[in-house]
Design a protein around this motif. Structure first.
Motif: not given
Ligand code: NAP
Length: 247
Positions: A144-148, A159-165, A167-175
């Motif tokens: 669960i990321s965020s539009r932020a 900082d929150y926005a960057a912490s979720k960005a 997470v998006d990279a985690l989704t791409t890379g781990l997948a």
């Protein structure tokens, strides 16, 4: 109720989006482990509501920002419900609104620890149990990321926005890492959703700004999470879906 799908772990399942996801997954035929950090009563309420939908359900206290507690969480779920087939990586926090120039290291440590480090710890623990490379039967991770992560949250919580960005990279890379090991990794970027995460008045101020002109309900995010966790999304991995009323 749909025929049994297996066991799903929802981190931060006691309130908000995680609670709604737990109920949607229970309705979909999953047995549900509801993780929480502090709100045992809220977690117990979610467990009861899952059971009323025909699911087996347990509440498990653990701070997912702590590696040993993540391990204990996964061990407890496997011992009490059986092998885990899906993980909803949902626990998260924001900090009080402020400009980047005002952030101190303590604030940054907390937000990245709870939103980003925890997401990596939980995803890693999930892969070690679900990946065929580790003797597992496969599964799904929904981050669960965020539009932020895309919008940046200027003046509020970059900082929150960057912490979720991250997470998006985690989704791409781990997948990509685990695609041939039976594990799909997906993400959801909610927009403004009616939960307690917002400072008082924030939803009143911003709720009408999306093209759909209202904030979203946790249940509207939960539907997408349940879809992604299921075989109905079988040809999807490495992608993150916006649930944000067009904003
Ligand atoms: P919420 O209502 O504040 O609920 C947060 C949940 O996370 C609670 O169940 C809480 O447990 C749990 N939690 C927090 N820190 C934890 C930790 N260290 N270990 C274990 N559990 C922890 O938040 P929400 O709005 O539902 O947000 C859920 C996710 O969606 C978050 O990742 C958030 O960033 C994301 N999101 C929300 C929105 C929105 O508008 N609401 C928008 C975009 C993204 P306890 O209550 O037991 O402490």
């Amino acid at each position: 109720m749909t025929e049994g799908r297996g066991v799903v772990l929802v981190t931060g399942g006691s309130r908000g989006i995680g609670a709604a996801a737990s109920l949607a997954l229970a309705t979909d035929g999953w047995d549900v482990a509801v993780n929480y950090r502090t709100q045992a009563d809220e977690a117990a309420r979610v467990v009861k509501a899952c059971e009323e939908r025909g699911a087996r359900a347990i509440a498990v206290q653990a701070d997912v920002a702590e590696a040993e507690q993540v391990e204990r969480l996964f061990e407890t779920v496997a011992a009490e419900l059986g092998p885990i087939g899906a993980v909803i990586n949902n626990a998260g926090v924001v900090s009080p609104a402020g400009r980047v120039a005002e952030y101190d290291a303590e604030r940054l440590d907390r937000v990245f620890r709870i939103n980003t480090v925890s997401a990596f710890l939980v995803a890693g623990a999930a892969v070690r149990r679900m990946s065929t490379a580790y003797g597992g039967d496969g599964g799904v991770i929904v981050n669960i990321s965020s539009r932020a992560a895309v919008l940046g949250s200027a003046g509020e919580y970059v900082d929150y926005a960057a912490s979720k960005a991250a997470v998006d990279a985690l989704t791409t890379g781990l997948a990509n890492e685990v695609a041939k090991e039976g594990v799909r990794v997906l993400g959801v970027r909610p927009g403004l959703i009616q939960t307690d995460i917002h400072e008082p008045g924030r939803l009143d101020r911003l709720g009408a700004t999306p093209p759909l002109a209202r904030p979203g309900k946790p249940e509207e995010v939960a539907e997408v999470i349940a879809f992604l966790a299921s075989d109905r999304s079988s040809y999807m991995t490495g992608t993150t879906v916006d649930v944000s009323g067009g904003r």
